[in-house]
Design a protein around this motif. Structure first.
Motif, PDB file in Angstrom:
ATOM      1  N   VAL A 114       0.847  -1.187   0.000  1.00 51.04           N
ATOM      2  CA  VAL A 114       0.000   0.000   0.000  1.00 51.04           C
ATOM      3  C   VAL A 114       0.886   1.242   0.000  1.00 51.04           C
ATOM      4  N   ASP A 115       0.555   2.165  -0.889  1.00 51.83           N
ATOM      5  CA  ASP A 115       1.249   3.449  -0.939  1.00 51.83           C
ATOM      6  C   ASP A 115       0.610   4.341   0.122  1.00 51.83           C
ATOM      7  N   ARG A 116       1.248   4.419   1.265  1.00 53.38           N
ATOM      8  CA  ARG A 116       0.677   5.106   2.423  1.00 53.38           C
ATOM      9  C   ARG A 116       0.446   6.591   2.144  1.00 53.38           C
ATOM     10  N   GLU A 117       1.369   7.251   1.507  1.00 55.15           N
ATOM     11  CA  GLU A 117       1.233   8.691   1.230  1.00 55.15           C
ATOM     12  C   GLU A 117       0.035   8.948   0.326  1.00 55.15           C
ATOM     13  N   HIS A 118      -0.111   8.146  -0.722  1.00 55.65           N
ATOM     14  CA  HIS A 118      -1.238   8.313  -1.648  1.00 55.65           C
ATOM     15  C   HIS A 118      -2.559   8.043  -0.924  1.00 55.65           C
ATOM     16  N   LEU A 119      -2.593   6.991  -0.106  1.00 52.24           N
ATOM     17  CA  LEU A 119      -3.809   6.653   0.638  1.00 52.24           C
ATOM     18  C   LEU A 119      -4.184   7.775   1.597  1.00 52.24           C
ATOM     19  N   ASP A 120      -3.197   8.340   2.299  1.00 52.69           N
ATOM     20  CA  ASP A 120      -3.462   9.449   3.216  1.00 52.69           C
ATOM     21  C   ASP A 120      -3.996  10.665   2.469  1.00 52.69           C
ATOM     22  N   ALA A 121      -3.417  10.989   1.312  1.00 50.24           N
ATOM     23  CA  ALA A 121      -3.857  12.146   0.526  1.00 50.24           C
ATOM     24  C   ALA A 121      -5.294  11.946   0.043  1.00 50.24           C
ATOM     25  N   GLU A 122      -5.628  10.749  -0.434  1.00 54.56           N
ATOM     26  CA  GLU A 122      -6.984  10.469  -0.911  1.00 54.56           C
ATOM     27  C   GLU A 122      -7.985  10.524   0.245  1.00 54.56           C
ATOM     28  N   THR A 123      -7.614   9.997   1.378  1.00 61.47           N
ATOM     29  CA  THR A 123      -8.493  10.016   2.551  1.00 61.47           C
ATOM     30  C   THR A 123      -8.734  11.448   3.009  1.00 61.47           C
ATOM     31  N   ARG A 124      -7.670  12.255   3.036  1.00 62.01           N
ATOM     32  CA  ARG A 124      -7.790  13.652   3.430  1.00 62.01           C
ATOM     33  C   ARG A 124      -8.710  14.407   2.462  1.00 62.01           C
ATOM     34  N   ALA A 125      -8.546  14.204   1.171  1.00 65.39           N
ATOM     35  CA  ALA A 125      -9.378  14.885   0.169  1.00 65.39           C
ATOM     36  C   ALA A 125     -10.837  14.462   0.311  1.00 65.39           C
ATOM     37  N   ALA A 126     -11.094  13.186   0.537  1.00 69.27           N
ATOM     38  CA  ALA A 126     -12.465  12.711   0.704  1.00 69.27           C
ATOM     39  C   ALA A 126     -13.088  13.310   1.957  1.00 69.27           C
ATOM     40  N   TRP A 127     -12.318  13.416   3.040  1.00 71.81           N
ATOM     41  CA  TRP A 127     -12.822  13.991   4.286  1.00 71.81           C
ATOM     42  C   TRP A 127     -13.154  15.471   4.108  1.00 71.81           C
ATOM     43  N   GLU A 128     -12.297  16.206   3.415  1.00 71.22           N
ATOM     44  CA  GLU A 128     -12.544  17.637   3.180  1.00 71.22           C
ATOM     45  C   GLU A 128     -13.787  17.826   2.320  1.00 71.22           C
ATOM     46  N   THR A 129     -13.982  16.991   1.321  1.00 71.88           N
ATOM     47  CA  THR A 129     -15.184  17.072   0.482  1.00 71.88           C
ATOM     48  C   THR A 129     -16.423  16.781   1.312  1.00 71.88           C
ATOM     49  N   TYR A 130     -16.350  15.789   2.167  1.00 75.35           N
ATOM     50  CA  TYR A 130     -17.465  15.425   3.037  1.00 75.35           C
ATOM     51  C   TYR A 130     -17.826  16.595   3.959  1.00 75.35           C
TER      52      TYR A 130
END
Length: 121
Positions: A96-112
């Motif tokens: 798992v690419d941890r940095e990419h996963l963190d960035a995607e999770t952060r973006a999804a949370w901000e959109t939410y």
């Protein structure tokens, strides 16, 4: 695989054939009043026949008593149970690419959060 299908088919059809012979029991002097009763007797006999000889076969296998195992198997239509292919187990490893996963999770949370505040996504 094809031979397993043949073996399992034979071990199903032979008990049914034995049940068919029992269903003709009226000719042997055993009266059965209706066709439905005759079918029920035949079905019950087929099940009992299979379970009896399959149980004897399993017991003989457990006891390592080959003559009984072969005899019970032959009375089921084949000298031994069908052999099915073993399940293939493949080890799987994921990276798992941890940095990419963190960035995607952060973006999804901000959109939410924006949607909850009434903004557009």
């Amino acid at each position: 695989m094809a031979s397993s299908l043949f073996v399992s088919s034979m071990r199903t059809l032979v008990p049914l054939g034995a049940a068919l012979l029992v269903s003709w029991s009226g000719r042997l002097g055993i009266p059965v009043d209706s066709e439905a009763a005759a079918a029920a007797v035949a079905l019950g006999f087929a099940g009992a026949y299979y379970l009896t000889f399959r149980g004897l076969e399993a017991l003989a296998e457990h006891m390592a008593w080959r003559p009984l195992r072969v005899a019970a198997g032959m009375l089921l239509g084949w000298a031994r149970p069908p052999a099915y292919a073993k399940e293939l187990v493949v080890p799987l490893r994921l990276q798992v690419d941890r940095e990419h996963l963190d960035a995607e999770t952060r973006a999804a949370w901000e959109t939410y959060q924006r949607v909850l505040k009434g903004g557009s996504g």
